[in-house]
Design an enzyme around this catalytic site. Structure first.
Site, mmCIF file in Angstrom:
data_model
loop_
_atom_site.group_PDB
_atom_site.id
_atom_site.type_symbol
_atom_site.label_atom_id
_atom_site.label_comp_id
_atom_site.label_asym_id
_atom_site.label_seq_id
_atom_site.Cartn_x
_atom_site.Cartn_y
_atom_site.Cartn_z
ATOM 1 N N HIS A 1 14.149 -6.020 6.103
ATOM 2 C CA HIS A 1 13.359 -4.882 5.621
ATOM 3 C C HIS A 1 12.647 -5.297 4.351
ATOM 4 O O HIS A 1 13.235 -5.933 3.482
ATOM 5 C CB HIS A 1 14.291 -3.701 5.328
ATOM 6 C CG HIS A 1 13.570 -2.518 4.762
ATOM 7 N ND1 HIS A 1 12.900 -1.614 5.564
ATOM 8 C CD2 HIS A 1 13.377 -2.107 3.486
ATOM 9 C CE1 HIS A 1 12.340 -0.701 4.799
ATOM 10 N NE2 HIS A 1 12.617 -0.974 3.539
ATOM 11 N N ASP B 1 16.453 12.017 4.936
ATOM 12 C CA ASP B 1 15.645 11.161 4.065
ATOM 13 C C ASP B 1 14.169 11.505 4.206
ATOM 14 O O ASP B 1 13.427 11.532 3.220
ATOM 15 C CB ASP B 1 15.872 9.683 4.394
ATOM 16 C CG ASP B 1 14.891 8.818 3.617
ATOM 17 O OD1 ASP B 1 14.968 8.824 2.380
ATOM 18 O OD2 ASP B 1 14.014 8.190 4.240
ATOM 19 N N ARG C 1 10.360 14.293 -2.871
ATOM 20 C CA ARG C 1 10.302 13.387 -4.035
ATOM 21 C C ARG C 1 8.855 13.019 -4.346
ATOM 22 O O ARG C 1 8.453 12.912 -5.504
ATOM 23 C CB ARG C 1 11.117 12.117 -3.749
ATOM 24 C CG ARG C 1 12.620 12.359 -3.785
ATOM 25 C CD ARG C 1 13.353 11.187 -3.156
ATOM 26 N NE ARG C 1 13.082 9.924 -3.796
ATOM 27 C CZ ARG C 1 13.172 8.741 -3.195
ATOM 28 N NH1 ARG C 1 13.525 8.655 -1.930
ATOM 29 N NH2 ARG C 1 12.898 7.640 -3.852
ATOM 30 N N SER D 1 17.714 5.967 0.066
ATOM 31 C CA SER D 1 16.681 6.269 1.050
ATOM 32 C C SER D 1 16.502 5.087 2.007
ATOM 33 O O SER D 1 16.544 5.226 3.237
ATOM 34 C CB SER D 1 15.371 6.572 0.305
ATOM 35 O OG SER D 1 14.272 6.517 1.154
ATOM 36 N N LYS E 1 18.318 4.560 6.257
ATOM 37 C CA LYS E 1 17.573 4.225 7.482
ATOM 38 C C LYS E 1 18.057 2.905 8.067
ATOM 39 O O LYS E 1 18.192 2.755 9.272
ATOM 40 C CB LYS E 1 16.072 4.169 7.179
ATOM 41 C CG LYS E 1 15.497 5.571 6.932
ATOM 42 C CD LYS E 1 14.066 5.538 6.461
ATOM 43 C CE LYS E 1 13.937 5.047 5.062
ATOM 44 N NZ LYS E 1 12.831 5.494 4.271
#
Ligand code: URA
Length: 435
Positions: free
Chosen positions: A82, A161, A168, A183, A187
């Site tokens: 990621h 999220d 946010r 967050s 995921k």
């Protein structure tokens, strides 16, 4: 329990318990807690922070707010990567087939681009016919058969999220370390892989502008993932200029294909090799980083890596020839040169502005609903440290619209800065954090 009491507690600097955090996230997901109370809580978290246990509890509560992918039907240690997002970041397009060609099962969920950063799903859709909406059965079947599948992240994963991130975004509470770490990790944990390698970007094109903040975020995410039973590593990498030389969907796919054929630019390949080394190590495919690097290079040199991309494209509805003939991908026909205004060196680049210029050309989304033009983008001929003479080409813009081309040109011109002295070199890889 009352949300009012939890806000008060956090405002006074006390930690929330596991039960309180789970109750709050469940209530917010089910719309029992209104946005105004959650906004107050987010602001209290920004001022008072969260300790390690709270951050972990928040991550798991958000992971558990939706579906958790069950990858147990896929054999082997599944590896995921990621990136926290950057400009010109096409590493997933290279890394995923590269490590899959070495036997690491890659079962990857990816997102679309938003704002100045791109997304893997948009890039994959440059291959005509490529399907990113796969059923769980197709996804599992593809990984078991060819070792790789990349699908669009569904709304069922970590819905808490999704809701919280949107809140946010409009309450100036995005940039808090525990909120960002939970967050991202909620995921990643919901996606079900066994090993996760994070690419945490730092610099003016990244979320974390300061290196110490990027390192702190990387450490926090590695800690959360390890506590949740995952094999984890994070690499902190440079985003003070775009990664590689291409920015924009089709152009980035072309660059990724060249990289898989052994012709990738140095900074991009450093990123790919370092992340790939840790993917191989964590999934048990290599004993040490030297062996891992040899294997990665060999997969590129022997053509195994590009063949795996071709298999992926074909398995998901595209035509494998595109992986071997990138010139067939659609690229906008109008080409505009951006030239140097001064003699000297390129001292720095405003990276986010390069991403913005690509968005202005139509290659990125201003809102989630925006329709993008995959064929537009920017080819960088000069980057930080290059020596230039006035009039030299710094970049080419590929556009389908003269007005957008002119607007983007002004932005790119201003994104380049000059000096008479050669700037000091910045390393692409800033550090590696392991368990
Ligand atoms: N990316 C995410 O998914 N969440 C954040 O909070 C920041 C970046």
């Amino acid at each position: 329990m009352r949300m009012y009491d939890l806000i008060e507690k956090k405002k006074e600097g006390f930690p929330l318990s596991t039960q309180e955090i789970r109750w709050m996230i469940d209530g917010y997901t089910r719309e029992l807690i209104p946005d105004y109370q959650m906004s107050a809580m987010l602001m209290a978290i920004c001022f008072c922070g969260m300790n390690e246990q709270e951050t972990y509890d928040l991550t798991l509560a958000m992971r558990d707010s939706g579906k958790i992918m069950d990858l147990s039907g896929i054999r082997g240690i599944k590896a995921d990567k990621h990136s926290t997002g950057g400009v010109g970041d096409k590493t997933t397009l290279i890394l995923a087939p590269l490590v899959a060609s070495l036997g690491v099962p890659v079962a990857k969920m990816s997102g679309r681009g938003l704002g100045h950063t791109g997304g893997t799903i948009d890039k994959l859709e440059c291959f005509p016919g490529f399907q990113t909406a796969l059923t769980m059965e197709e996804f599992t079947e593809n990984v078991n058969t060819i070792g790789i599948a990349i699908a669009g992240q569904t709304a069922e994963l970590a819905p808490a999220d999704k809701k919280l991130y949107a809140l946010r975004d409009v309450t100036a509470t995005v940039s808090q370390l525990s909120l960002i770490a939970s967050s991202i990790m909620s995921k990643k944990l919901a996606c079900g892989s066994d090993a996760v390698v994070l690419d945490v970007k730092t610099g003016n094109g990244a979320f974390m502008k300061k290196e110490e903040d990027a390192v702190a975020l990387a450490k926090e995410m590695v800690r959360i993932g390890t506590m949740a039973g995952k094999k984890m590593a994070a690499v902190v990498t440079d985003m003070s200029q775009p990664l590689g030389n291409m920015v924009g969907n089709s152009l980035e796919v072309m660059e990724a294909i060249e990289a898989l054929k052994g012709n990738g630019p140095k900074d991009l390949m450093e990123d790919v090799y370092t992340l790939g080394q840790y993917m191989l190590l964590l999934s048990g495919c290599a004993e040490d980083t030297d062996e891992a690097k040899d294997k990665l290079k060999n997969a590129i040199d022997t053509g195994k890596a590009i063949d795996k991309l071709a298999e992926l494209v074909e398995a998901q509805g595209g035509s494998r020839e595109f992986a071997y003939e990138p010139a067939r991908l659609a690229v906008a026909e109008k080409k505009i040169a951006v030239t140097a205004k001064e003699d000297g060196y390129i001292s720095r680049m405003d990276t986010a502005e390069i991403g913005t210029a690509c968005m202005v050309l139509g290659g990125g989304r201003e809102t989630k609903q925006s329709v993008i033009d995959l064929s537009v983008g920017i080819e960088l001929k000069k980057k930080t440290g290059s020596s230039v003479r006035r009039g030299d080409t710094l970049a080419y813009l590929y556009t389908n619209d003269d007005k957008k081309g002119a607007d983007a040109k002004r932005i790119v011109e201003c994104a380049y800065h000059y000096s008479t002295d050669m700037p000091s070199k910045t390393d692409t890889i800033r550090g590696v954090i392991t368990e």
